[in-house]
Design an enzyme around this catalytic site. Structure first.
Site, PDB file in Angstrom:
ATOM      1  N   ASP A  94       0.857  -1.186   0.000  1.00 56.53           N
ATOM      2  CA  ASP A  94       0.000   0.000   0.000  1.00 56.53           C
ATOM      3  C   ASP A  94       0.897   1.241   0.000  1.00 56.53           C
ATOM      4  O   ASP A  94       1.585   1.507   0.983  1.00 56.53           O
ATOM      5  CB  ASP A  94      -0.894   0.028   1.244  1.00 56.53           C
ATOM      6  CG  ASP A  94      -1.977  -1.046   1.241  1.00 56.53           C
ATOM      7  OD1 ASP A  94      -1.804  -2.066   0.543  1.00 56.53           O
ATOM      8  OD2 ASP A  94      -2.977  -0.875   1.958  1.00 56.53           O
ATOM      9  N   LYS A 158      -7.077   3.397  -2.903  1.00 58.61           N
ATOM     10  CA  LYS A 158      -7.421   3.337  -1.473  1.00 58.61           C
ATOM     11  C   LYS A 158      -7.718   4.739  -0.955  1.00 58.61           C
ATOM     12  O   LYS A 158      -7.037   5.703  -1.311  1.00 58.61           O
ATOM     13  CB  LYS A 158      -6.255   2.689  -0.718  1.00 58.61           C
ATOM     14  CG  LYS A 158      -6.396   2.617   0.800  1.00 58.61           C
ATOM     15  CD  LYS A 158      -5.185   1.900   1.381  1.00 58.61           C
ATOM     16  CE  LYS A 158      -5.138   2.014   2.897  1.00 58.61           C
ATOM     17  NZ  LYS A 158      -3.914   1.388   3.465  1.00 58.61           N
ATOM     18  N   LYS A 187     -10.127   0.085  -1.970  1.00 59.14           N
ATOM     19  CA  LYS A 187      -9.962  -0.208  -0.541  1.00 59.14           C
ATOM     20  C   LYS A 187     -10.375   1.018   0.261  1.00 59.14           C
ATOM     21  O   LYS A 187      -9.913   2.134  -0.001  1.00 59.14           O
ATOM     22  CB  LYS A 187      -8.514  -0.582  -0.223  1.00 59.14           C
ATOM     23  CG  LYS A 187      -8.264  -0.824   1.275  1.00 59.14           C
ATOM     24  CD  LYS A 187      -6.840  -1.299   1.525  1.00 59.14           C
ATOM     25  CE  LYS A 187      -6.513  -1.351   3.010  1.00 59.14           C
ATOM     26  NZ  LYS A 187      -5.121  -1.801   3.273  1.00 59.14           N
TER      27      LYS A 187
END
Length: 226
Positions: A94, A158, A187
């Site tokens: 991430d 995300k 996400k």
């Protein structure tokens, strides 16, 4: 969408990113993730080797954050960090975008940053999630960030680090889904503390949830007979 507790667990990146996280706290997070069979355990790079070893015989993935939480590292450092965490066992990464460059309209810089990390991640067979930090962006900037994430070859976009002004919001997830289309993954992370909040994010279009409150949410789901 009506999900069983086991299905809901597989939406969750069980997260321990606190700056003061001790080895005991990491161990607890690992054991909780194994108990509930979450999608991943998400930690800072220092802990990846430990997490990876502990999860080796499970279906829970080791996940690491890079360029976290500000995203203002040099691209070369993000790439090096990516290579390090994957070599240490992470199968999911991430990253945080260069937020200032996005806000300045330097889209080519943002795209190149993401693309370099995406290429490094995919070369080693891992997945890349790109954190755009919605709380610092206008709606137009959120749309551009999502578009750049898709164009640069990442796997997820995300919402948040969870370390800025606020985390995931349902309306942002809806906007992101509208922008990236039905197939690109999203996400939602930051500030998801209840079963209702988790389900609302999924209903809005989230494919994965970044949560430190996984146990409380999953216990709430179990108590509801799911």
């Amino acid at each position: 969408m009506e999900l069983s507790t086991a299905q809901l667990a597989k939406y969750m990146d069980h997260t321990m990113l606190k700056p003061d996280a001790t080895e005991a706290m990491i161990d607890q997070t690992i054991q909780e993730a194994i108990k509930y069979n979450t999608a991943s355990v998400c930690v800072n790079p220092y802990w990846v080797k430990k997490v990876s070893a502990a999860l080796a015989e499970t279906t829970v993935n080791p996940c690491a954050v890079i360029g976290f939480p500000l995203g203002a590292n040099a691209t070369s450092i993000k790439v090096a960090e990516t290579n390090q965490v994957i070599d240490d066992g992470a199968t999911e990464v991430d990253m945080v975008i260069n937020i200032g460059e996005l806000k300045a309209g330097h889209d080519e810089v943002v795209a190149a940053d993401i693309q370099a990390v995406a290429e490094a991640t995919h070369a080693k067979g891992a997945l890349l999630k790109v954190i755009i930090e919605n709380c610092l962006l206008t709606d137009d900037e959120k749309v551009r960030a999502c578009q750049l994430t898709v164009q640069a070859g990442a796997d997820f976009v995300k919402t948040s680090t969870g370390f800025s002004k606020w985390g995931a919001k349902v309306e942002d997830v809806k906007l992101m889904r509208q922008t990236v289309g039905p197939d690109f993954k999203i996400k939602a992370a930051g500030g998801i503390h209840s079963l209702a909040e988790a389900e609302a994010m999924i209903d809005a279009g989230a494919d994965r949830l970044g949560v430190s409150a996984s146990v409380a949410i999953l216990e709430e789901s179990l108590a509801a007979g799911k």
